[in-house]
Design an enzyme around this catalytic site. Structure first.
Site, PDB file in Angstrom:
ATOM      1  N   GLN A 122     -22.450   9.895  -1.511  1.00 10.14           N
ATOM      2  CA  GLN A 122     -21.264   8.889  -1.759  1.00 10.14           C
ATOM      3  C   GLN A 122     -21.458   7.950  -0.857  1.00 10.14           C
ATOM      4  O   GLN A 122     -21.391   8.154   0.348  1.00 10.14           O
ATOM      5  CB  GLN A 122     -19.949   9.741  -2.074  1.00 10.14           C
ATOM      6  N   LEU A 123     -21.515   6.770  -1.088  1.00 12.41           N
ATOM      7  CA  LEU A 123     -21.139   5.624  -0.239  1.00 12.41           C
ATOM      8  C   LEU A 123     -20.044   5.641   0.578  1.00 12.41           C
ATOM      9  O   LEU A 123     -18.973   6.090   0.399  1.00 12.41           O
ATOM     10  CB  LEU A 123     -20.923   4.466  -1.052  1.00 12.41           C
ATOM     11  N   HIS A 124     -20.425   5.807   2.007  1.00 13.74           N
ATOM     12  CA  HIS A 124     -19.029   6.162   3.022  1.00 13.74           C
ATOM     13  C   HIS A 124     -19.513   5.228   4.172  1.00 13.74           C
ATOM     14  O   HIS A 124     -20.437   4.895   4.780  1.00 13.74           O
ATOM     15  CB  HIS A 124     -19.014   7.550   3.252  1.00 13.74           C
ATOM     16  N   MET A 125     -18.355   4.795   4.636  1.00 17.10           N
ATOM     17  CA  MET A 125     -18.261   3.615   5.630  1.00 17.10           C
ATOM     18  C   MET A 125     -17.616   4.625   7.073  1.00 17.10           C
ATOM     19  O   MET A 125     -16.698   5.046   6.680  1.00 17.10           O
ATOM     20  CB  MET A 125     -17.142   2.458   5.125  1.00 17.10           C
TER      21      MET A 125
END
Length: 472
Positions: free
Chosen positions: A388-391
């Site tokens: 999952q896209l994670h910053m």
DNA sequence: GTTCTAGAAC
DNA sequence: GTTCTAGAAC
């Protein structure tokens, strides 16, 4: 045992979770009068020459784990073996894992939990009369996925009809991987399906210790592979029995690598167009590399986690503490809707990234209230491991025990770490993101430099000793 | 992503 | 001999 109201689902709640390495599909529609049943032979003991006293405890252990992981499900596992002595060996190896209802009769033996049966013949007409028809059969095979390498598989192959080999080749043009399972569905007109109700045959590449064959393994490796073979077989069975696709892991690995190869944020160099192969992304029930998708659970179900895991969530964003923090404060800010990687982003996602940035800044402000000395960066790994896209929101002390390797260090202190503003610039300008896989891999392997004073170090322990000086 | 471990580096 | 890394396995 068969219910008259036939199609009533056990539960309609659909949810996949893992348990002891098995994917568990909860509450899928399983027809009550048509239970999922898998017939399978003992693997590797004939063709593969794995000693039976080594092979049987492995089989027992994996079956036990599977049964324990699928407690409220309805299904049958049917161990099929002609040789009475081998079945007897299985009973002995199983010790008191199960209580067998009676002494071994000739064909069918129920265990107490009624999930495991032993049979002499998969096509035994008497056995087929009960409600436990084998909808799925597993067969041992070799890496070439030949359908007729053991007496058992030859029997199934003969019954299935000659186009089975063609169907296998179509479904799996590449060689099989050791320990993997390859389900092949039978067409409705197939005899074995019409007459016996068999829907799929699951081919399992099981280990070989036979020194006469070129690919033989030592005992310890064979044992590991045998465990994996049985696990793959059961996972494949469970996936197809619940109408899910099952993708053997060799093809999955290929897809994963392909995906990474494709990537390349514009920032350094644009990737060659030819490498941008678009791979379809199917929903898959997963078995081994579940870790790559754990973030999805946080995003879909944040309320289920305590505050030392999920820091904050709302309708659009979830913020979690990084499970293995690489600094004193290390969190992940994620969109709740599913975006896998940064190279999936489009111009229309700019709002989402800006929201992540806003939330990240909010977290930083709060954490700075607790400790004004901390400074932070917000950004993305160019090639993340989690799906999952994670910053990352990470304090720049890098003072944390989980920071161990060169890869860890370089992933946060080189251009591998893409600051959120940088990503926004690329999206606003080009409207898409491409990742140069080779460039970023090189960065991860580069020299160890202090992020504050550029001093270079030979080893991670030396670097860690040094950065402590900047902090203290 | 981590853990495990063989063997490189010292 | 011990420390450390890197790659495989999970």
């Amino acid at each position: 045992m068969a219910s008259s109201d036939g199609e009533k689902p056990i539960s309609t709640r659909e949810n996949t979770e893992t348990n002891a390495g098995f994917s568990v599909v909860k509450g899928k529609r399983i027809k009550l009068n048509d239970p999922a049943t898998l017939a399978f032979p003992p693997l590797s003991i004939g063709l593969g020459k794995v000693p039976i006293e080594e092979a049987m405890p492995i089989l027992c252990k994996v079956i036990k784990e599977f049964i324990d992981s699928h407690k409220d499900q309805r299904y049958f596992l049917v161990l099929v073996e002609e040789d009475h002595e081998i079945l007897e060996y299985f009973r002995q190896a199983s010790g008191n894992l199960w209580t067998f209802k009676s002494e071994m009769p000739d064909h069918c033996e129920l265990t107490r939990d009624e999930r495991l049966l032993l049979r002499k013949d998969v096509f035994d007409d008497q056995a087929m009369e009960d409600d436990r028809k084998c909808r799925f059969i597993a067969c041992e095979t070799t890496w070439r996925l030949k359908p007729d390498v053991t007496p058992f598989s030859r029997k199934v192959y003969k019954a299935a009809g000659s186009d089975l080999a063609k169907r296998i080749k179509e479904a799996y043009p590449q060689p099989g991987a050791l320990g993997e399972a390859y389900p092949v569905s039978l067409p409705p007109e197939s005899n074995i399906r019409k007459n016996k109700g068999i829907e799929q045959i699951i081919y399992v590449v099981a280990p070989n210790m036979n020194p006469a064959r070129s690919d033989h393994l030592p005992l310890d490796e064979a044992k590991k592979s045998l465990t994996k073979s049985y696990q793959s077989m059961l996972n494949a069975f469970w996936s197809v029995a619940n109408d899910n696709d099952y993708s053997p892991s060799n093809s999955l690995v290929t897809e994963h690598n392909e995906k990474k190869r494709k990537s390349s944020v514009e920032i350094p160099v644009a990737a060659a167009k030819s490498s941008q192969i678009h791979q379809p992304r199917n929903e898959r029930s997963l078995y081994s590399n579940d870790w790559s998708r754990v973030l999805w659970e946080y995003c879909s179900n944040p309320e289920a986690f305590p505050s030392d895991i999920v820091y904050h969530y709302d309708d659009d964003v979830v913020i979690t503490w990084d499970k293995f923090p690489k600094a004193q404060k290390h969190l992940l800010v994620m969109p709740r809707r599913r975006i896998e990687y940064i190279d999936d982003l489009k111009k229309s996602d700019i709002d989402t990234i800006e929201l992540l940035k806003k939330k990240g800044q909010w977290v930083i402000d709060r954490l700075k209230e607790e400790n004004a000395k901390l400074d932070f960066r917000m950004g993305f790994h160019a090639m993340p491991s989690m799906r999952q896209l994670h910053m990352h929101v990470i304090s720049q002390d890098f003072n944390a025990p989980a920071l161990k390797t060169k890869r860890h260090w370089n992933s946060f202190t080189t251009f591998f770490f893409i600051p959120v503003d940088n990503l926004l610039d690329v999206l606003r300008g080009k409207g898409e993101v491409t990742i140069d896989n080779e460039y970023y891999n090189r960065l991860l392997k580069g020299r160890l430099r202090c992020h504050r004073c550029e001093k270079e170090f030979k080893t991670m322990p030396m670097l860690k000793d040094h950065i402590r000086l900047h902090w203290e």
